[in-house]
Design an enzyme around this catalytic site. Structure first.
Site, PDB file in Angstrom:
ATOM      1  N   HIS A 149      41.869  36.555  45.562  1.00  0.00           N
ATOM      2  CA  HIS A 149      43.035  35.719  45.242  1.00  0.00           C
ATOM      3  C   HIS A 149      44.362  36.456  45.423  1.00  0.00           C
ATOM      4  O   HIS A 149      45.426  35.847  45.347  1.00  0.00           O
ATOM      5  CB  HIS A 149      42.950  35.184  43.801  1.00  0.00           C
ATOM      6  CG  HIS A 149      41.810  34.249  43.570  1.00  0.00           C
ATOM      7  ND1 HIS A 149      41.627  33.104  44.314  1.00  0.00           N
ATOM      8  CD2 HIS A 149      40.778  34.286  42.690  1.00  0.00           C
ATOM      9  CE1 HIS A 149      40.528  32.475  43.899  1.00  0.00           C
ATOM     10  NE2 HIS A 149      39.995  33.176  42.923  1.00  0.00           N
ATOM     11  N   ASP A 205      29.801  33.001  41.550  1.00  0.00           N
ATOM     12  CA  ASP A 205      30.190  31.974  40.576  1.00  0.00           C
ATOM     13  C   ASP A 205      29.830  30.571  41.060  1.00  0.00           C
ATOM     14  O   ASP A 205      30.180  29.585  40.419  1.00  0.00           O
ATOM     15  CB  ASP A 205      31.685  32.078  40.196  1.00  0.00           C
ATOM     16  CG  ASP A 205      32.585  32.477  41.335  1.00  0.00           C
ATOM     17  OD1 ASP A 205      32.134  32.502  42.491  1.00  0.00           O
ATOM     18  OD2 ASP A 205      33.777  32.753  41.062  1.00  0.00           O
ATOM     19  N   HIS A 256      35.525  30.022  44.360  1.00  0.00           N
ATOM     20  CA  HIS A 256      36.939  29.686  44.497  1.00  0.00           C
ATOM     21  C   HIS A 256      37.451  30.041  45.890  1.00  0.00           C
ATOM     22  O   HIS A 256      37.021  31.037  46.473  1.00  0.00           O
ATOM     23  CB  HIS A 256      37.770  30.434  43.450  1.00  0.00           C
ATOM     24  CG  HIS A 256      37.307  30.216  42.045  1.00  0.00           C
ATOM     25  ND1 HIS A 256      36.434  31.072  41.404  1.00  0.00           N
ATOM     26  CD2 HIS A 256      37.577  29.218  41.167  1.00  0.00           C
ATOM     27  CE1 HIS A 256      36.197  30.627  40.176  1.00  0.00           C
ATOM     28  NE2 HIS A 256      36.869  29.502  40.007  1.00  0.00           N
ATOM     29  N   ASP A 315      32.523  33.130  47.502  1.00  0.00           N
ATOM     30  CA  ASP A 315      32.905  32.928  46.097  1.00  0.00           C
ATOM     31  C   ASP A 315      33.174  31.426  45.869  1.00  0.00           C
ATOM     32  O   ASP A 315      33.599  30.716  46.783  1.00  0.00           O
ATOM     33  CB  ASP A 315      34.169  33.737  45.794  1.00  0.00           C
ATOM     34  CG  ASP A 315      34.572  33.718  44.327  1.00  0.00           C
ATOM     35  OD1 ASP A 315      34.282  34.702  43.617  1.00  0.00           O
ATOM     36  OD2 ASP A 315      35.198  32.720  43.893  1.00  0.00           O
TER      37      ASP A 315
HETATM   38  C1  SP5 Z   1      37.682  36.115  41.514  1.00  0.00           C
HETATM   39  C2  SP5 Z   1      37.559  34.781  40.840  1.00  0.00           C
HETATM   40  O1  SP5 Z   1      36.467  34.208  40.833  1.00  0.00           O
HETATM   41  N1  SP5 Z   1      38.624  34.294  40.207  1.00  0.00           N
HETATM   42  C3  SP5 Z   1      38.570  33.040  39.564  1.00  0.00           C
HETATM   43  C4  SP5 Z   1      39.812  32.723  38.799  1.00  0.00           C
HETATM   44  C5  SP5 Z   1      39.709  31.392  38.119  1.00  0.00           C
HETATM   45  N2  SP5 Z   1      40.776  31.152  37.211  1.00  0.00           N
HETATM   46  C6  SP5 Z   1      40.941  29.798  36.735  1.00  0.00           C
HETATM   47  C7  SP5 Z   1      39.744  29.304  36.003  1.00  0.00           C
HETATM   48  C8  SP5 Z   1      39.894  27.875  35.587  1.00  0.00           C
HETATM   49  C9  SP5 Z   1      38.637  27.433  34.898  1.00  0.00           C
HETATM   50  N3  SP5 Z   1      38.697  26.061  34.525  1.00  0.00           N
HETATM   51  C10 SP5 Z   1      37.430  25.529  34.006  1.00  0.00           C
HETATM   52  C11 SP5 Z   1      37.243  25.824  32.553  1.00  0.00           C
HETATM   53  C12 SP5 Z   1      35.928  25.313  32.055  1.00  0.00           C
HETATM   54  N4  SP5 Z   1      36.037  24.823  30.724  1.00  0.00           N
HETATM   55 ZN    ZN Z   2      35.571  32.852  41.996  1.00  0.00          ZN
END
Ligand code: SP5
Ligand code: ZN
Length: 341
Positions: A159, A284, A197, A195
């Site tokens: 990211h 993930d 994301h 990943d």
């Molecule tokens: C490296 C990597 O995998 N970074 C991921 C960053 C994610 N940050 C935001 C997460 C938002 C999660 N929202 C869902 C919550 C579930 N209750």
């Molecule tokens: Zn991720």
């Protein structure tokens, strides 16, 4: 397969991130890498080696100098304000705000980040520097001829763009390794980001270039973080047009849907005929991941590794996300065992 690993990641342990409107204990925590290392040792994946020190030069090939120095000095400046708890940013230069670098630490942190998922602690600089060294040591081993190497990076990197951090990522380990390959004579490097994301930082770094092909399979940004990049119509720009491919998938996607995107990405990678492949290895996508919405199961990661291995490319695996700590080791190492099989 050789694993590169440093204990320095323990020096980075943020307390809180902002999730669902609440300050929540960080999902990106040291036990993640500990579990992956333990699994590598348990299944005798191969030798585990410490990283070498590469200094700032290869980082500055990818990252902005002001950004690098901000990260290096941030904790010292924070302490000078009389603060001894974790740093977090809280204001960002949105549309029609000045893209200016303020003098104070809070302003600078906002300028050099895009979300509140990047706590800075006393040991963050050492940890993120070592994470880069883990990636670069893996790259060096690949250059010596290894077929596959695992850089067990923590913190993750995909990211992070040239001049901003976010999403648990500070330096873009995979991008720095890709640039090092090119600087050592490679003509083309492909990056496959698996990943959950979208790898917005990696995409951004190489968006206008044809010497790095970026492909990413991820939760559709219409519903999933990072929301503001990772759409299918992002194909690259300038000479980079046609060298960026995104596969946004629906929430609930399982191996049957995910593997179709992987097959398509692999066709593009094969057609590009790169000198080497870098896999941004986040797990993930697992069905029990606490912040994600895909449905891959542990055996699917073996198949993922097999498909990647069938490309027949020298491959550097760089650890990214994965927050189901109990299974992160099994899932990540399954990919590597599938690759080696
Ligand atoms: C490296 C990597 O995998 N970074 C991921 C960053 C994610 N940050 C935001 C997460 C938002 C999660 N929202 C869902 C919550 C579930 N209750
Ligand atoms: Zn991720």
């Amino acid at each position: 397969m050789l694993t590169i690993y440093s204990d320095d990641h323990h020096l980075h342990h943020g307390k809180y991130e902002l999730i669902d409107g609440q300050l929540t204990p960080c999902f990106e925590k040291p036990s993640r890498a500990d579990m992956v290392l333990a699994r590598a040792q348990k299944v005798k994946l191969g030798e585990v080696a410490a990283p070498r020190e590469f200094g700032l030069a290869p980082i500055l090939r990818v990252h902005d100098e002001g950004f690098v120095h901000f990260l290096k000095d941030a904790w010292t400046e924070w302490q000078a304000m009389g603060r001894d708890y974790d740093m977090l940013p809280f204001t960002w230069p949105n549309r029609r705000l000045r893209q200016t670098i303020p003098d104070c630490i809070d302003g600078k942190f906002g300028y050099y980040s895009f979300d509140a998922g990047v706590p800075i602690t006393a040991g963050t600089w050492q940890a993120v520097s070592s994470s880069v060294n883990v990636a670069l040591t893996g790259q060096a081993e690949l250059a010596k001829g290894a077929r596959g190497v695992f850089s067990l990076c923590r913190p993750p990197g995909h990211h992070a763009a040239a001049d901003y951090m976010g999403g648990y990522c500070y330096f873009n380990n995979a991008a720095i390794a890709a640039q090092a390959m090119l600087d050592q004579g490679a003509s083309r490097v492909a990056i496959l980001d698996v990943d959950y994301h979208h790898g917005n930082g990696t995409q951004d770094i190489f968006y206008d270039r044809a010497d790095v092909l970026f492909t990413s399979i991820h939760g559709d940004p219409r519903f999933e973080y990072p929301f503001f990049l990772g759409y299918a119509d992002e194909k690259g720009e300038g000479v980079g047009r046609g060298f960026n491919f995104n596969y946004p998938l629906a929430a609930g996607s399982d191996w049957s849907a995910w593997s179709l995107a992987l097959a398509a990405a692999c066709r593009q990678i094969a057609a590009y005929a790169p000198d080497a492949l870098i896999v941004s290895l986040g797990v993930d996508t697992f069905k029990e991941d606490p912040i994600s919405q895909f449905k891959l199961d542990s055996p699917d990661y073996l198949r993922m590794g097999e498909v990647i291995g069938a490309l027949g490319l020298q491959t550097l695996f760089v650890m990214e996300g994965g927050y189901a700590v109990e299974e992160i080791g099994i899932n990540a190492i399954n990919v590597l065992q599938g690759f080696d099989s």
